[in-house]
Design a protein around this motif. Sequence first.
Motif, PDB file in Angstrom:
ATOM      1  N   VAL A  27       0.839  -1.205   0.000  1.00  0.00           N
ATOM      2  CA  VAL A  27       0.000   0.000   0.000  1.00  0.00           C
ATOM      3  C   VAL A  27       0.874   1.256   0.000  1.00  0.00           C
ATOM      4  O   VAL A  27       0.622   2.202  -0.755  1.00  0.00           O
ATOM      5  CB  VAL A  27      -0.966  -0.015   1.206  1.00  0.00           C
ATOM      6  CG1 VAL A  27      -1.600   1.342   1.434  1.00  0.00           C
ATOM      7  CG2 VAL A  27      -2.044  -1.077   0.998  1.00  0.00           C
ATOM      8  N   GLN A  62       1.072   4.052  -2.983  1.00  0.00           N
ATOM      9  CA  GLN A  62       0.755   5.445  -2.702  1.00  0.00           C
ATOM     10  C   GLN A  62       1.950   6.342  -2.999  1.00  0.00           C
ATOM     11  O   GLN A  62       1.783   7.460  -3.481  1.00  0.00           O
ATOM     12  CB  GLN A  62       0.284   5.615  -1.256  1.00  0.00           C
ATOM     13  CG  GLN A  62      -0.552   6.849  -1.048  1.00  0.00           C
ATOM     14  CD  GLN A  62      -1.794   6.891  -1.928  1.00  0.00           C
ATOM     15  OE1 GLN A  62      -2.502   5.908  -2.064  1.00  0.00           O
ATOM     16  NE2 GLN A  62      -2.058   8.026  -2.533  1.00  0.00           N
ATOM     17  N   ALA A 107       2.015   7.141  -6.542  1.00  0.00           N
ATOM     18  CA  ALA A 107       0.990   8.115  -6.915  1.00  0.00           C
ATOM     19  C   ALA A 107       1.521   9.542  -6.854  1.00  0.00           C
ATOM     20  O   ALA A 107       1.004  10.432  -7.534  1.00  0.00           O
ATOM     21  CB  ALA A 107      -0.225   7.960  -6.003  1.00  0.00           C
ATOM     22  N   PHE A 142      -2.894   9.944  -9.581  1.00  0.00           N
ATOM     23  CA  PHE A 142      -3.005   9.969  -8.125  1.00  0.00           C
ATOM     24  C   PHE A 142      -4.346   9.365  -7.678  1.00  0.00           C
ATOM     25  O   PHE A 142      -4.395   8.534  -6.763  1.00  0.00           O
ATOM     26  CB  PHE A 142      -2.878  11.409  -7.604  1.00  0.00           C
ATOM     27  CG  PHE A 142      -3.011  11.512  -6.124  1.00  0.00           C
ATOM     28  CD1 PHE A 142      -1.941  11.209  -5.301  1.00  0.00           C
ATOM     29  CD2 PHE A 142      -4.209  11.901  -5.546  1.00  0.00           C
ATOM     30  CE1 PHE A 142      -2.064  11.297  -3.925  1.00  0.00           C
ATOM     31  CE2 PHE A 142      -4.340  11.993  -4.172  1.00  0.00           C
ATOM     32  CZ  PHE A 142      -3.264  11.686  -3.362  1.00  0.00           C
ATOM     33  N   MET A 148      -4.376   5.476  -8.312  1.00  0.00           N
ATOM     34  CA  MET A 148      -3.528   4.751  -7.353  1.00  0.00           C
ATOM     35  C   MET A 148      -4.166   4.743  -5.963  1.00  0.00           C
ATOM     36  O   MET A 148      -4.119   3.724  -5.266  1.00  0.00           O
ATOM     37  CB  MET A 148      -2.136   5.370  -7.287  1.00  0.00           C
ATOM     38  CG  MET A 148      -1.402   5.328  -8.599  1.00  0.00           C
ATOM     39  SD  MET A 148      -0.932   3.666  -9.042  1.00  0.00           S
ATOM     40  CE  MET A 148       0.775   3.877  -9.355  1.00  0.00           C
ATOM     41  N   THR A 149      -4.740   5.851  -5.563  1.00  0.00           N
ATOM     42  CA  THR A 149      -5.408   5.927  -4.261  1.00  0.00           C
ATOM     43  C   THR A 149      -6.621   4.996  -4.247  1.00  0.00           C
ATOM     44  O   THR A 149      -6.856   4.286  -3.260  1.00  0.00           O
ATOM     45  CB  THR A 149      -5.815   7.377  -3.947  1.00  0.00           C
ATOM     46  OG1 THR A 149      -4.640   8.191  -3.965  1.00  0.00           O
ATOM     47  CG2 THR A 149      -6.494   7.474  -2.597  1.00  0.00           C
ATOM     48  N   ASN A 207      -5.444   1.493  -3.779  1.00  0.00           N
ATOM     49  CA  ASN A 207      -5.116   1.255  -2.376  1.00  0.00           C
ATOM     50  C   ASN A 207      -6.358   1.018  -1.524  1.00  0.00           C
ATOM     51  O   ASN A 207      -6.356   0.157  -0.647  1.00  0.00           O
ATOM     52  CB  ASN A 207      -4.307   2.425  -1.798  1.00  0.00           C
ATOM     53  CG  ASN A 207      -2.834   2.204  -1.937  1.00  0.00           C
ATOM     54  OD1 ASN A 207      -2.375   1.083  -2.101  1.00  0.00           O
ATOM     55  ND2 ASN A 207      -2.078   3.278  -1.879  1.00  0.00           N
TER      56      ASN A 207
END
Length: 146
Positions: free
Chosen positions: A19, A23, A26, A43, A46-47, A50
Amino acid sequence: MVFKTKRDMPVSLIMAFLVLLIQADAFVPFILGNSGGWSWTIFGMMTFLNVILLWSFIDLKYVLDEHHLYIKAGLIRSKIPYHSIDKVIQKNKLFSGYRLIGSRKTITIYYRGGFGHLVISPMEQKQFIEKLIEKNPDIIVEYHKK
């Protein structure tokens, strides 16, 4: 009957590292000085990835219904009829197969259809296997140390 997943430190650390790595990736476009639309899109994606990974790890449970074994891990859902389960192997192996786990102490369920096998880690493994055998007495059970 609902069985929660067993969690151990090595698997939890691997998940935390994954994770954090995702992040950190990102933020790469922003670090490189590009704060345009694609940077925010990357961003956000990718978030979101996660969030899905954490949800799957935190909300992991195995449900023994009247006719099926349900495995629920976030958005991932598997439904296996008891009559299609051939064999259950209890072993300590971290990396193999289609895994929905939180621990290195696992049970591999071999069944007809789908992926063919599934690796899970219920907290009460002995009780879980006993309940599976109650649902399908033809299941072969093997125990391995490795």
